[in-house]
Each structure stands twice: as C-alpha cells, then as structure tokens.
Scaffold this motif. Structure first.
Motif, PDB file in Angstrom:
ATOM      1  N   GLN A 149       0.685  -1.210  -0.004  1.00  0.00           N
ATOM      2  CA  GLN A 149      -0.073  -0.223   0.197  1.00  0.00           C
ATOM      3  C   GLN A 149       0.894   1.394   0.137  1.00  0.00           C
ATOM      4  O   GLN A 149       0.354   2.471  -0.021  1.00  0.00           O
ATOM      5  N   GLN A 150       2.262   1.121   0.212  1.00  0.00           N
ATOM      6  CA  GLN A 150       3.064   2.392   0.060  1.00  0.00           C
ATOM      7  C   GLN A 150       3.566   2.673  -1.020  1.00  0.00           C
ATOM      8  O   GLN A 150       4.328   3.747  -1.332  1.00  0.00           O
ATOM      9  N   LYS A 153       1.677   4.766  -7.418  1.00  0.00           N
ATOM     10  CA  LYS A 153       0.895   4.382  -8.436  1.00  0.00           C
ATOM     11  C   LYS A 153       1.585   4.325  -9.730  1.00  0.00           C
ATOM     12  O   LYS A 153       1.352   3.589 -10.799  1.00  0.00           O
ATOM     13  N   ASP A 163       1.501 -12.227   2.681  1.00  0.00           N
ATOM     14  CA  ASP A 163       1.011 -10.995   3.646  1.00  0.00           C
ATOM     15  C   ASP A 163       1.694 -10.882   4.976  1.00  0.00           C
ATOM     16  O   ASP A 163       2.240 -12.221   5.394  1.00  0.00           O
ATOM     17  N   PHE A 269      -2.235  -8.338   6.336  1.00  0.00           N
ATOM     18  CA  PHE A 269      -2.034  -6.774   5.447  1.00  0.00           C
ATOM     19  C   PHE A 269      -1.178  -7.211   4.361  1.00  0.00           C
ATOM     20  O   PHE A 269      -0.441  -8.307   4.429  1.00  0.00           O
ATOM     21  N   SER A 270      -1.164  -6.285   3.481  1.00  0.00           N
ATOM     22  CA  SER A 270      -0.351  -6.748   2.005  1.00  0.00           C
ATOM     23  C   SER A 270       1.177  -6.823   2.326  1.00  0.00           C
ATOM     24  O   SER A 270       1.716  -5.763   3.029  1.00  0.00           O
TER      25      SER A 270
END
Length: 297
Positions: A149-150, A153, A163, A269-270
């Motif tokens: 998530q860090q 994009k 995970d 979490f991812s």
C-alpha cells in the motif's frame, strides 16, 4: 564532448540531486575539495551560476534547474545502456542500489542475496536501510522495497513476500506487574516501546483492525527506538510492550520468552513489494535480482 566536461556535468547532477557537496562526494567516491573545484570550473566555463550555496544548504539556481532537467535523464539513459553491456558477458554484472526498510532488508533481501551473489561474482548490490518513502528516481536507486500500500501508482510493483501481521508482545515479567490489555485502547495504561519513523513524521501509531473496525493508538512509554533489535531486546527485558512484525517474535512466543496479546486485533495486510520505474526492466543484472526475489504465491 570532452571527458572533463562529461565529468563536470556528472558532478553537477550529483550535487544538485543530493543538495549536498558532502553526500555527492561520497556518492561519487571523490574528495569534497576536488568536487568543489570541478563545480567552480564548470560554472566559470559556462559563465553562469548553477548552484546557490549557503552555510547550511545547496540548491540549484534557475539555470541549474534547467540544466539538471536536461542532463539527468541523459545520464540515466547512459547508465541503462552501460548496464545492457552485461548481456555480452557470461554472467550478469554491474552494481544495483536498493532502498528498503530494516525488516524487509533482513527478512527478504538478505536471504536472497546470500544465495544469489556467490554464483554471480560480478554483481554488486548496495542496500540502504531507510524507513522513509524514498523517491527512488530522484535518489538514484534502481529499486525499492516497501509494503504494497506504500508503493506509488506510477511505479511497477512486484510482490516479493507473503501477507504480514503485526504482534503486540511483552515478557512474562512485565505481565506479572501489569494486566494484559483486552482492547487496543487499554494500551494507553501500559508502558509501550515506541517506534520513530520519518514516514509518519515522528512517532509511529500502533494500527489495529477487527471486523472492519480500524484503530490507530498513539501509545506512550519510557522508550523510543528506530530499529528492530533494540525494540525486541527491550521487550525481552521486561521494559514494556512492543509492536512488531509477527515473524520476528514467533519463536520467542513459542518458547515462552514473550506473551502475545491483542492477537484478534492484528489482521493480515499486504506484504512487501519490489517497486521500480519501467526503464529498469531491460538491465540483465536487475532482471536476475527481480526474478530471484519474485514471490511464488
């Protein structure tokens, strides 16, 4: 272009990007006086000031910003093309620079490098441990490792680990003096070992989730560290509760040196991803490293 001119432009690009003569000299492997002399010669030859210098900082002037926009991509293209020359060698060669957080560097990168490097003696890897969300293009890195998530994009991201889950742990001696927390807010009554990370502008809040409910708790305590070993050591010594990646404490929990609490509030979490700009896809050395890091799941 004369060799001297090329070298001076490379020095200017390094200083402008690093915003420091000291860091640029270290990056280029040259003395600071030699670097400063080369910059003066370039500015004298061009007849324009490229860098604004103060006692505390260095920054490109308007002319310097223009020159940096022109030359920096050219140097990146040259470095990329030089990397392609390793295709003509029996084995990939060259130097790769990576940035990663401490946990990822220890648990993901180090084991892979231990198996990859002995069979590739012409490959050199530099790993810089940094908790910040580093701009790898601006800082001259080939790739970075961060949680999914860090990753920005505009980067290519590839999963390199499973995970993850966090764990809150304390020693039996600590819990002999304090009741076990039942919900995350109970942590406000405990002596917690805090984490300082630049990504969060200072002290890292402990994050929890259960049945879709998310909580961030800013805990307090006598100790603050910015590394794994000291946080784990302090928890083992009974100095407070620690919030750490699950894999780092599993063995201690299994053998009774630590007690885990709030497990139902620590959802997966991812995990870690390798991220890089698309221009790095063509380097044989980078391809070798990327394939070795690829997570099979």
């Amino acid at each position: 272009m004369a060799t001297e001119s090329y070298d001076q432009l490379a020095i200017f690009a390094a200083v402008a990007q690093e915003r420091s003569f000291t860091r640029a000299a270290a990056k280029l492997g040259m003395s600071q006086p030699a670097l400063s002399r080369a910059m003066r010669q370039l500015e004298e030859r061009l007849g324009v000031r490229l860098l604004a210098r103060t006692t505390r900082s260095v920054a490109p002037t308007e002319a310097g910003e223009h020159l940096l926009r022109v030359v920096a991509p050219r140097f990146e293209e040259i470095d990329s093309e030089l990397g392609l020359l390793s295709e003509f060698r029996d084995k990939p060669a060259g130097k790769l620079r990576l940035t990663a957080g401490e946990h990822a560097a220890i648990t993901i990168l180090q084991p892979v490098l231990a198996t990859l490097l002995p069979d590739n003696p012409d490959l050199s890897i530099e790993v810089i441990v940094d908790y910040g969300l580093t701009d790898i293009v601006a800082e001259g890195y080939d790739a970075g490792v961060r949680l999914g998530q860090q990753v920005a994009k505009d980067m290519i991201a590839m999963r390199i680990g499973p995970d993850m889950r966090m764990a809150v742990v304390g020693s039996p001696a600590y819990f002999a003096r304090h009741p076990q927390p039942v919900i995350p807010r109970d942590l406000m009554q405990h002596n917690c070992i805090n984490i300082r990370m630049p990504t969060y502008g200072g002290i890292f809040p402990w994050e929890f989730e259960k049945n879709g409910e998310e909580l961030k708790v800013r805990v307090e305590g006598q100790l603050v560290f910015n590394n794994i070993a000291m946080r784990l050591g302090a928890a083992l010594q009974g100095l407070g509760l620690a919030y750490m990646a699950e894999d780092l404490v599993q063995a201690h929990v299994a053998e009774g040196r630590l007690i885990r609490v709030l497990e139902d509030w620590c959802e997966p979490f991812s995990g870690y991803h390798l991220y890089y700009p698309s221009r790095r896809q063509s380097s044989p050395a980078f391809t070798l490293l990327r394939d070795a890091l690829r997570y099979p799941g």
